[in-house]
Scaffold this motif. Structure first.
Motif, PDB file in Angstrom:
ATOM      1  N   PHE A 193      -1.237 -29.281  29.621  1.00  0.00           N
ATOM      2  CA  PHE A 193      -0.270 -29.995  28.787  1.00  0.00           C
ATOM      3  C   PHE A 193      -0.748 -31.393  28.427  1.00  0.00           C
ATOM      4  O   PHE A 193      -0.400 -31.926  27.375  1.00  0.00           O
ATOM      5  CB  PHE A 193       1.096 -30.047  29.457  1.00  0.00           C
ATOM      6  N   ALA A 194      -1.553 -32.007  29.293  1.00  0.00           N
ATOM      7  CA  ALA A 194      -2.096 -33.336  28.969  1.00  0.00           C
ATOM      8  C   ALA A 194      -3.007 -33.248  27.750  1.00  0.00           C
ATOM      9  O   ALA A 194      -2.964 -34.119  26.868  1.00  0.00           O
ATOM     10  CB  ALA A 194      -2.852 -33.911  30.153  1.00  0.00           C
ATOM     11  N   PHE A 195      -3.826 -32.210  27.692  1.00  0.00           N
ATOM     12  CA  PHE A 195      -4.687 -32.039  26.525  1.00  0.00           C
ATOM     13  C   PHE A 195      -3.865 -31.732  25.274  1.00  0.00           C
ATOM     14  O   PHE A 195      -4.201 -32.194  24.177  1.00  0.00           O
ATOM     15  CB  PHE A 195      -5.734 -30.952  26.774  1.00  0.00           C
ATOM     16  N   ILE A 196      -2.778 -30.992  25.424  1.00  0.00           N
ATOM     17  CA  ILE A 196      -1.915 -30.703  24.275  1.00  0.00           C
ATOM     18  C   ILE A 196      -1.251 -31.986  23.782  1.00  0.00           C
ATOM     19  O   ILE A 196      -1.234 -32.265  22.575  1.00  0.00           O
ATOM     20  CB  ILE A 196      -0.870 -29.625  24.643  1.00  0.00           C
ATOM     21  N   VAL A 197      -0.693 -32.786  24.709  1.00  0.00           N
ATOM     22  CA  VAL A 197      -0.053 -34.049  24.325  1.00  0.00           C
ATOM     23  C   VAL A 197      -1.070 -34.985  23.692  1.00  0.00           C
ATOM     24  O   VAL A 197      -0.775 -35.651  22.684  1.00  0.00           O
ATOM     25  CB  VAL A 197       0.638 -34.703  25.547  1.00  0.00           C
ATOM     26  N   MET A 198      -2.277 -35.024  24.239  1.00  0.00           N
ATOM     27  CA  MET A 198      -3.308 -35.893  23.674  1.00  0.00           C
ATOM     28  C   MET A 198      -3.650 -35.453  22.250  1.00  0.00           C
ATOM     29  O   MET A 198      -3.777 -36.284  21.351  1.00  0.00           O
ATOM     30  CB  MET A 198      -4.559 -35.880  24.547  1.00  0.00           C
ATOM     31  N   GLY A 199      -3.786 -34.154  22.020  1.00  0.00           N
ATOM     32  CA  GLY A 199      -4.101 -33.664  20.685  1.00  0.00           C
ATOM     33  C   GLY A 199      -2.993 -33.946  19.686  1.00  0.00           C
ATOM     34  O   GLY A 199      -3.261 -34.377  18.557  1.00  0.00           O
ATOM     35  N   LEU A 200      -1.755 -33.706  20.085  1.00  0.00           N
ATOM     36  CA  LEU A 200      -0.629 -33.962  19.186  1.00  0.00           C
ATOM     37  C   LEU A 200      -0.492 -35.453  18.877  1.00  0.00           C
ATOM     38  O   LEU A 200      -0.277 -35.841  17.726  1.00  0.00           O
ATOM     39  CB  LEU A 200       0.668 -33.420  19.797  1.00  0.00           C
ATOM     40  N   SER A 201      -0.615 -36.282  19.906  1.00  0.00           N
ATOM     41  CA  SER A 201      -0.511 -37.734  19.701  1.00  0.00           C
ATOM     42  C   SER A 201      -1.644 -38.238  18.823  1.00  0.00           C
ATOM     43  O   SER A 201      -1.434 -39.089  17.947  1.00  0.00           O
ATOM     44  CB  SER A 201      -0.519 -38.464  21.042  1.00  0.00           C
ATOM     45  N   ALA A 202      -2.845 -37.730  19.048  1.00  0.00           N
ATOM     46  CA  ALA A 202      -3.984 -38.149  18.230  1.00  0.00           C
ATOM     47  C   ALA A 202      -3.806 -37.711  16.777  1.00  0.00           C
ATOM     48  O   ALA A 202      -4.168 -38.452  15.853  1.00  0.00           O
ATOM     49  CB  ALA A 202      -5.271 -37.574  18.800  1.00  0.00           C
ATOM     50  N   TYR A 203      -3.233 -36.525  16.561  1.00  0.00           N
ATOM     51  CA  TYR A 203      -2.986 -36.051  15.196  1.00  0.00           C
ATOM     52  C   TYR A 203      -2.004 -36.965  14.470  1.00  0.00           C
ATOM     53  O   TYR A 203      -2.236 -37.363  13.327  1.00  0.00           O
ATOM     54  CB  TYR A 203      -2.457 -34.613  15.232  1.00  0.00           C
ATOM     55  N   TRP A 214       1.518 -44.872  23.248  1.00  0.00           N
ATOM     56  CA  TRP A 214       1.847 -44.784  24.671  1.00  0.00           C
ATOM     57  C   TRP A 214       1.613 -43.372  25.195  1.00  0.00           C
ATOM     58  O   TRP A 214       1.015 -43.197  26.253  1.00  0.00           O
ATOM     59  CB  TRP A 214       3.293 -45.212  24.906  1.00  0.00           C
ATOM     60  N   LEU A 215       2.069 -42.352  24.470  1.00  0.00           N
ATOM     61  CA  LEU A 215       1.852 -40.981  24.920  1.00  0.00           C
ATOM     62  C   LEU A 215       0.367 -40.620  24.904  1.00  0.00           C
ATOM     63  O   LEU A 215      -0.084 -39.832  25.731  1.00  0.00           O
ATOM     64  CB  LEU A 215       2.658 -39.999  24.073  1.00  0.00           C
ATOM     65  N   LEU A 216      -0.378 -41.195  23.994  1.00  0.00           N
ATOM     66  CA  LEU A 216      -1.823 -40.977  23.981  1.00  0.00           C
ATOM     67  C   LEU A 216      -2.457 -41.574  25.239  1.00  0.00           C
ATOM     68  O   LEU A 216      -3.275 -40.937  25.903  1.00  0.00           O
ATOM     69  CB  LEU A 216      -2.437 -41.581  22.720  1.00  0.00           C
ATOM     70  N   PHE A 217      -2.053 -42.792  25.589  1.00  0.00           N
ATOM     71  CA  PHE A 217      -2.544 -43.422  26.820  1.00  0.00           C
ATOM     72  C   PHE A 217      -2.139 -42.616  28.048  1.00  0.00           C
ATOM     73  O   PHE A 217      -2.948 -42.390  28.960  1.00  0.00           O
ATOM     74  CB  PHE A 217      -2.012 -44.857  26.942  1.00  0.00           C
ATOM     75  N   VAL A 218      -0.881 -42.183  28.090  1.00  0.00           N
ATOM     76  CA  VAL A 218      -0.376 -41.477  29.271  1.00  0.00           C
ATOM     77  C   VAL A 218      -1.105 -40.155  29.471  1.00  0.00           C
ATOM     78  O   VAL A 218      -1.375 -39.754  30.602  1.00  0.00           O
ATOM     79  CB  VAL A 218       1.156 -41.278  29.165  1.00  0.00           C
ATOM     80  N   SER A 219      -1.449 -39.481  28.379  1.00  0.00           N
ATOM     81  CA  SER A 219      -2.174 -38.216  28.539  1.00  0.00           C
ATOM     82  C   SER A 219      -3.573 -38.453  29.111  1.00  0.00           C
ATOM     83  O   SER A 219      -4.056 -37.675  29.943  1.00  0.00           O
ATOM     84  CB  SER A 219      -2.243 -37.465  27.215  1.00  0.00           C
ATOM     85  N   ILE A 220      -4.220 -39.530  28.708  1.00  0.00           N
ATOM     86  CA  ILE A 220      -5.533 -39.861  29.276  1.00  0.00           C
ATOM     87  C   ILE A 220      -5.385 -40.268  30.745  1.00  0.00           C
ATOM     88  O   ILE A 220      -6.169 -39.860  31.603  1.00  0.00           O
ATOM     89  CB  ILE A 220      -6.215 -40.963  28.440  1.00  0.00           C
ATOM     90  N   PHE A 221      -4.352 -41.047  31.042  1.00  0.00           N
ATOM     91  CA  PHE A 221      -4.054 -41.426  32.425  1.00  0.00           C
ATOM     92  C   PHE A 221      -3.773 -40.187  33.267  1.00  0.00           C
ATOM     93  O   PHE A 221      -4.181 -40.105  34.432  1.00  0.00           O
ATOM     94  CB  PHE A 221      -2.855 -42.383  32.434  1.00  0.00           C
TER      95      PHE A 221
END
Length: 164
Positions: A18-28, A47-54
């Motif tokens: 789910f972190a990779f999914i959130v990162m992809g959606l946030s980056a899009y 923030w959600l992009l940062f949190v997914s990397i964290f």
């Protein structure tokens, strides 16, 4: 009965996915703001992009450090890391949902991606809450037990054997 380590491992796998999914959606969504609107993306998306990397770094630490660097781990630090992920995802998906609710219109693939980002952020919040509760239960049950690396101070000194 399934052991808690198997449950934790399953939770970690879902958290990582789910972190990779959130990162992809946030980056899009962030890319759409940067390219099509020529404005900076909302801070909620960043923030959600940062949190997914964290999150990815946290899962790496929580799973790999006890196996390869046991002296660099501490149960209370791991519990604090779990709790910080819970709080970060809670703040992220709530802030983005409030932002989306205040938009005058929301349509298209970018809006759908932002709404999916909210949903996956909420799932991540629930996953991290579950793993934090399980880890908190284990930490409070076992306490702080680190394997002893030296003999206690009151241990008797070794004596030489009587020679022949």
């Amino acid at each position: 009965m399934v052991s808690s380590s198997v449950i934790i491992l399953g939770l970690r796998a879902a958290q990582l996915l789910f972190a990779f999914i959130v990162m992809g959606l946030s980056a899009y969504v962030a890319n759409w703001y940067n390219v099509d609107t020529l404005t900076t993306p909302p801070s909620q998306i960043s923030w959600l992009l940062f949190v997914s990397i964290f999150n990815i770094l946290s899962v790496g630490y929580l799973e790999l450090a006890p196996r390869f660097m046991p002296k660099a781990t501490h149960p209370y630090a791991a519990l604090a890391l779990e709790a910080s992920n819970v709080l970060f995802y809670f703040a992220g998906f709530i802030a983005l949902s409030v932002f989306i609710s205040k938009l005058l219109f929301c349509r298209g693939s970018v809006c759908g991606a932002a709404q999916a980002d909210i949903a996956f952020g909420a799932f991540e919040f629930l996953l991290w809450t579950g793993s934090a509760v399980l880890m908190g239960k284990d930490v409070l049950k076992q306490g702080f037990r680190r394997p002893a690396t030296q003999a206690p101070l009151s241990a008797p000194q070794m004596k030489e054997a009587q020679g022949a």
